[in-house]
Enzyme design. Structure first.
Site, PDB file in Angstrom:
ATOM      1  N   GLU A 110       0.605  -1.143  -0.051  1.00 35.15           N
ATOM      2  CA  GLU A 110       0.449   0.086   0.089  1.00 35.15           C
ATOM      3  C   GLU A 110       0.721   0.894   0.232  1.00 35.15           C
ATOM      4  OE1 GLU A 110      -2.575   0.141   3.282  1.00 35.15           O
ATOM      5  OE2 GLU A 110      -3.706   2.200   2.622  1.00 35.15           O
ATOM      6  N   LYS A 118      -2.178  -2.290  -2.797  1.00 35.72           N
ATOM      7  CA  LYS A 118      -3.126  -1.359  -2.493  1.00 35.72           C
ATOM      8  C   LYS A 118      -3.199  -0.043  -2.282  1.00 35.72           C
ATOM      9  CE  LYS A 118      -5.595  -0.462   1.958  1.00 35.72           C
ATOM     10  NZ  LYS A 118      -6.766  -0.772   3.262  1.00 35.72           N
TER      11      LYS A 118
HETATM   12  P1  13P Z   1      -9.014   3.891   4.511  1.00 34.09           P
HETATM   13  O1  13P Z   1      -9.584   3.308   3.389  1.00 34.09           O
HETATM   14  O2  13P Z   1      -9.948   5.149   5.415  1.00 34.09           O
HETATM   15  O3  13P Z   1      -8.006   5.225   3.850  1.00 34.09           O
HETATM   16  O4  13P Z   1      -8.079   3.705   4.986  1.00 34.09           O
HETATM   17  C1  13P Z   1      -7.657   2.223   4.440  1.00 34.09           C
HETATM   18  C2  13P Z   1      -6.419   1.723   4.405  1.00 34.09           C
HETATM   19  O5  13P Z   1      -6.470   0.695   5.168  1.00 34.09           O
HETATM   20  C3  13P Z   1      -5.401   2.629   5.069  1.00 34.09           C
HETATM   21  O6  13P Z   1      -4.202   1.643   5.565  1.00 34.09           O
END
Ligand code: 13P
Length: 349
Positions: free
Chosen positions: A177, A219
């Protein structure tokens, strides 16, 4: 590393038009969200919140996996079943956030690097034994005056790749991510350019660290103008820019891309994901799905307010958001789904 097993888990996480529910807020972040609604910031309140989330009727119809915070993996339901077992029993794959947060990057004012590599091999083994089958690590990239720097992008990409390699060694699918934040005045075009640079750098480091693309999930953020940018973008414009950027940067061997919501409203996040799938689903090499925290939890959290008597309504709201996002994966979401839900709630009183 068992590539077919990792690929099978990654495939399951994006199968059947389902997506992920991120419920891995650290204690300080969870407490901040509770404090805004007057909910006590205690371990028991966090346990109770996570218990009613994972026991929401019908959750597994739309959610393939949930991402947990360490505290939750050690908590139990009221009947003493470990929460992580309750999740697996419901047919949902448990995952775990393993980074230890974004810290100031030395020599780079205003930029962060995510930490958590020390001792990670041992922690991953423990989580695997507890039943986790995937993990998450979030890097944050801030846009602003002269940033992001190459140093920040490289440091975060390297850490993501080291983490992902350790995950695959331990039999866990890494969710990779790299989040380009929405805060700022930047344009959609700049978000696109920076995200492309970040993603190509991340995949370069993943390749160098011998991470198998078939056994990971990306992600990313959607491509959006900054929240304070005077020119905001339409839904189709966001969908087109996001897919164009991903096609340039993400190898076709990656099975799935699951978006974070990043502070978008729940309905906008669903509409934008829907537009991407309406316009491009049939021609993409990877599944386009969701891994939202706020865009699934927030409406339900606001209804719950920490009150036992509100749990049923809050679970209904949570299941509804999950269902809307499953519809968005099929390109079948529209605003009437929201109206139909409001009507059913008012009938139920
Ligand atoms: P949000 O969808 O609130 O941005 O959170 C996703 C997430 O896992 C952040 O690390």
């Amino acid at each position: 590393m068992n590539v077919p097993t990792l690929a099978a888990i990654a495939g399951k996480l994006v199968a059947d038009d389902k997506g992920l529910l991120a419920m891995d807020e650290s204690n300080p972040t969870c407490n901040k969200r509770f404090a805004k609604l007057g909910i006590p910031q205690t371990e028991e309140a966090r346990r109770s919140y996570r218990e009613w989330i994972v026991t929401t009727p019908g959750l597994a119809d739309s959610i393939s996996g949930v991402i947990l915070y360490d505290e939750t993996t050690r908590q139990k339901r009221g009947d003493a079943t470990p929460l992580i077992d309750a999740i697996a029993d419901a047919g949902i794959i448990p995952g775990i956030k393993v980074d230890t947060g974004a810290k100031d990057l030395a020599g780079h004012s205003g930029e962060k690097v995510t930490e958590g590599l020390d001792g990670l091999r041992d922690r991953l083994q423990e989580y695997f034994q507890m039943g986790a089958r995937f993990a998450k690590w979030r890097a944050v990239i801030t846009l602003g005056n002269g940033i992001p720097s190459r140093g920040c992008i490289e440091a975060n990409a390297h850490a993501l790749a080291r983490y992902a390699s350790l995950c695959q060694e331990a039999g866990l699918v890494p969710i990779v991510e790299p989040e380009v934040l929405m805060e700022g005045t930047h344009t959609l075009k700049l978000c696109c350019e920076v995200t492309e640079e970040v993603l190509t750098t991340v995949f370069d480091h993943l390749y160098t660290q011998r991470v198998m693309p078939e056994g990971l999930i990306l992600k990313p953020n959607m491509i959006l103008p900054g929240l304070a940018c005077p020119v905001q973008a339409g839904i189709d414009e966001v969908a087109d820019a996001t897919v164009r950027c991903l096609l340039r940067a993400v190898p076709a061997a990656v099975p799935g891309i699951v978006f974070l919501s990043g502070g978008q409203s729940a309905e906008l996040a669903s509409s934008r994901l829907n537009a991407m799938n309406v316009r491009f689903k049939s021609s993409l090499p990877w599944a386009l799905s969701f891994s939202f925290a706020r865009a699934i939890q927030q409406p339900a959290l606001e209804l719950w307010q920490g009150k036992e008597s509100h749990v049923t309504a809050a679970q209904h709201a949570l299941a509804h958001r999950a269902l809307c996002n499953r519809a968005a994966r099929r390109g079948e979401y529209d605003a009437t789904m929201e109206k139909a839900d409001t009507a059913s709630k008012s009938v139920a009183g």
